[in-house]
Scaffold this active site. Structure first.
Site, short mmCIF file in Angstrom:
data_model
loop_
_atom_site.label_atom_id
_atom_site.label_comp_id
_atom_site.label_asym_id
_atom_site.label_seq_id
_atom_site.Cartn_x
_atom_site.Cartn_y
_atom_site.Cartn_z
N HIS A 268 5.68 -2.69 0.00
CA HIS A 268 5.20 -4.02 0.72
C HIS A 268 5.40 -5.22 -0.25
CE1 HIS A 268 4.73 -1.20 3.87
NE2 HIS A 268 3.34 -0.94 3.76
N ARG A 366 -9.95 -7.75 6.31
CA ARG A 366 -8.57 -7.53 6.66
C ARG A 366 -7.53 -8.66 6.54
NH1 ARG A 366 -6.12 -4.50 12.06
NH2 ARG A 366 -3.98 -4.00 11.29
#
Length: 791
Positions: A268, A366
């Protein structure tokens, strides 16, 4: 007939312009692993979105869910998922209901377990199309299964389930694509024997994230602004970050195999890095040009070293592994759940710019983002409240591709107003209005031009659409995959047994995982506190065993990193105190490997150390030229002296090289050094002597049963070492014992046996010279790490 009935229903709802549009052909989508987690959470919804988007494109579709589960239970599981499919908020309820109903009718379940199952599926597709009078355009096989199953499935598809000539095949593969370079090469070779490169679509779902997918178009559409500043002269650093609050519970089997670098950074974050660093092709819509530029960007990356990364593991991970994988209580996991990696590119554009890739589980928030921070050389005299974001050169200048979650909770592109107003595609991105009081990287949102997607789309929906459109630049080619593994594998090999920084998780982490860049490396900013030490390497009872005394002298014990930090701090405190009392500080330092990390710590973290008033002496020296890599002075100079400001005349190397020869007694080097000490050091009493300890009990260069230096009046002596180089010069034990303070540093499991022995013996310097260290009027302090103390 089934397909015609579905098409007529959709036509009736006003979706299709005419039945003639159907003539483009039929696409069969086969989802392998149709009842698995990924399929339930994302893939069926993505396929439904594809159907909604393309129902009027002229293609007809059927969707085949497949798994190892038998027909009836498999059907039940699959249709439970399909019943919960949702339409976008802007879709009318009536049209949504019809499309959902038709999608269910076009979907069926198959058990795919044997070669015969694949042959039967192929026959069913052909029969259906023959009955409907439709021509096959192509087939998509989506592998939502573990990689170990890829080869067998590929063999079955290739031998009995390919579409007929004239129709295309697209095979979609989910990561992980191997575990390292060798396994990736092996998997790639196996797949290449069944599929052509253009038939394979390796998914990295980050490439479907709208903010990530827009990096290249953004660079392309804003060339006029970015061309002058998208380089090492203007960019200070780049941060590519993915933080998670969840831990690995329920996934420890996968995590023990892969860890955070393989799970997130190698794919990623590396893909985002490529979009930032690659040279822009003339046409960013041409997949082959984009992929070639990515490959060149890989080739420009500087090799990673062991010190390019800092690693951590949240505290509860070990017990989760023990519970889920039935590991023994003493099992130690070396799997990192947090990593910060410093990457450099040696391309002309990016040379010297640090790229920081960071990810971890059980962190405080997050969030995911790519942040390009520009250099700022301006100084503004007006107060901050008067600074206008659009024109003030003193406000930070940055471009942020905000991937999602976090404070904004939406994908976004942010550009500092004192950089430029970006060009953004009107149809897909819109400028945010009614800016809130949120702050992003310390600045109010009003300091940025902020853009959000017109329609927020899930990454898998974006990627499934790109598979349909054969957009290969959104996927990982074999060549790029192997280039990525070639870059990451050496680092993964070098850190496989590296100790991990333990962290409690969430907001409790505080500054524990903060790290900094020092001389091309990264190091944690804070020392590791004792309470976070690995509970499986040191049980609570063991703490009770650690005495505050060792051989009747004070003992400091911790893991090596914390121990070195404490020792460096204690040395600095001693130096300040001594300078305040007498104006100068006389420090005698031992050679060998143990003090190297201490020297580095002093150079990198102790900027207030009173070096200007410090005299550096050598405890011992090898009889080699001072420029030789074996020389203690050479090591001291490389790791400490060249990085701090000690006056040249305050550095006192041992005179081992006189009259173009080494340590010849007639040259009287020992007498010269003793006279220099006597002339400069009051009472020949050093303020601090740092010693180490060998596995045979030697200290300085005083070895067991040495003829010189263990007793007598001589201050500096020549000795013989049992290992090369044999000849040494050393301070004598009587001179060492005149010091005001003596610190003894003992590191590593290899020193456990001698440490244990030494804890039991008395004053026997002939056998064990270190046992003779006992300052006559000063203090002795032992700095022993847990590995040396407890094994």
């Amino acid at each position: 007939k089934m397909l015609k009935a579905v098409l007529c229903t959709v036509l009736f709802m006003g979706t299709l312009p005419s039945l003639a549009a159907v003539s483009q052909g039929h696409i069969s989508v086969i989802l392998l692993g149709a009842t698995g987690d990924l399929a339930k959470k994302y893939l069926w919804q993505g396929l439904f979105q594809l159907y909604m988007d393309q129902v009027s494109s002229g293609h007809s579709f059927t969707f085949h869910g497949a798994a190892l589960t038998a027909l009836e239970p498999g059907q039940r599981l699959m249709f439970d998922v399909l019943k919960n499919l949702a339409c976008p908020p802007d879709e009318s309820p009536d049209r949504c209901a019809v499309l959902k109903d038709q999608f269910l009718k076009l979907s069926q379940y198959h058990q795919l377990k044997t070669a015969e199952n694949y042959t039967l599926l192929n026959r069913e597709i052909q029969t259906l199309l023959r009955q409907e009078g439709l021509k096959e355009a192509g087939r998509i096989f989506y592998f939502s299964v573990p990689p170990f199953a890829y080869t067998e499935i590929a063999r079955h598809i290739n031998s009995s389930c390919r579409p007929p000539p004239g129709a295309w095949l697209r095979v979609v593969l989910e990561k992980p694509f191997g575990h390292d370079l060798e396994s990736a090469q092996q998997l790639a070779a196996e797949l290449t024997s069944f599929f052509k490169e253009e038939e394979m679509y390796r998914v990295d779902h980050y490439l479907g994230k709208q903010a990530v997918a827009h990096i290249l178009p953004f660079r392309d559409q804003n060339r006029q602004f970015l061309d002058p500043i998208w380089n090492r002269h203007h960019v200070e650093r780049v941060e590519i970050v993915l933080k998670e609050t969840v831990d690995a519970k329920g996934r420890t089997s996968f995590y023990e195999q892969y860890g955070v670098i393989r799970d997130v950074l190698q794919n990623h974050l590396t893909e985002a890095l490529m979009f930032l660093t690659m040279e822009l092709p003339d046409n960013v819509s041409r997949a082959e040009e984009v992929l070639q530029s990515k490959l060149q960007a890989f080739q420009s990356l500087r090799s990673l070293e062991k010190n390019s990364a800092v690693l951590g593991q949240y505290q509860a991970y070990a017990s989760q592994v023990q519970e889920e994988l039935q590991k023994a209580r003493d099992y130690i996991s070396t799997t990192p759940t947090f990593a910060g990696v410093l990457i450099h590119s040696d391309s002309l554009r990016w040379e010297g710019v640090p790229f920081l890739l960071t990810s971890g589980k059980a962190l405080d928030e997050r969030v995911g983002y790519v942040r390009v921070l520009f250099k700022n050389r301006a100084y503004c005299t007006q107060s901050e409240t008067l600074r206008d974001a659009e024109h003030s050169q003193c406000k930070a200048k940055q471009i942020i591709f905000y991937i999602g979650h976090g404070a904004l909770n939406t994908p976004a592109v942010l550009v500092s107003k004192n950089l430029f107003r970006p060009v953004m595609p009107e149809g897909s991105w819109r400028e945010a209005v009614g800016q809130s009081n949120l702050r992003v990287f310390g600045q109010p949102l009003s300091d940025y031009y902020v853009y959000n997607p017109v329609k927020e789309r899930d990454a898998y929906s974006v990627l499934i659409s790109n598979i349909y459109h054969a957009r290969k630049d959104f996927f990982i080619t074999t060549e790029n995959l192997l280039a990525s593994w070639g870059f990451w594998t050496p680092l993964l090999d070098s850190i496989s047994q590296q100790p991990l920084r333990l962290y409690p998780g969430g907001v409790e982490n505080q500054h524990l995982l903060d790290f900094e860049m020092v001389s091309g490396e990264v190091v944690f900013t804070l020392a590791e506190p004792v309470e976070l030490l690995n509970p499986h390497r040191l049980m609570p009872n063991d703490y009770k065993m650690i005495q505050t005394k060792f051989r009747q002298s004070p003992l400091v014990s911790a893991w090596s990193e914390e121990l070195i930090s404490q020792l460096a701090s204690d040395m600095e405190k001693t130096a300040h105190k001594t300078v305040a009392q007498s104006g100068e500080f006389h420090l005698a330092l031992s050679g060998g490997s143990s003090p190297v990390v201490l020297f580095q710590r002093l150079a990198r973290h102790h900027y207030t150390f009173p070096w200007k008033h410090t005299h550096i002496w050598l405890v011992d020296e090898r009889c080699v030229p001072l420029t030789d890599a074996e020389s203690n002075f050479f090591s001291l100079h490389s790791h400490l002296l060249q990085n701090v400001r000690v006056p040249y005349f305050n550095v006192h190397p041992m005179p081992v090289h006189l009259n173009q020869r080494l340590c010849v007694e007639e040259d009287r080097g020992t007498e010269l050094y003793a006279k220099e000490i006597m002339a400069l050091v009051a009472n020949s009493s050093f303020d601090l002597v740092l010693l180490g300890m060998g596995i045979d009990g030697h200290t300085a260069s005083l070895f067991p049963y040495s003829e010189n230096g263990l007793e007598g009046a001589q201050a500096v002596v020549l000795t013989e070492s049992p290992v090369k180089p044999h000849q040494r010069m050393s301070l004598s034990l009587p001179l060492i014992n005149k010091a005001r303070q003596v610190f003894v540093l003992v590191l590593g499991k290899g020193k456990h046996a001698i440490t244990t022995l030494l804890s039991r013996v008395g004053h026997q310097p002939r056998k064990w010279p270190i046992s003779g260290v006992s300052p006559s009027s000063g203090q002795l302090v032992w700095y022993v790490d847990y590995e040396a103390l407890l094994g």
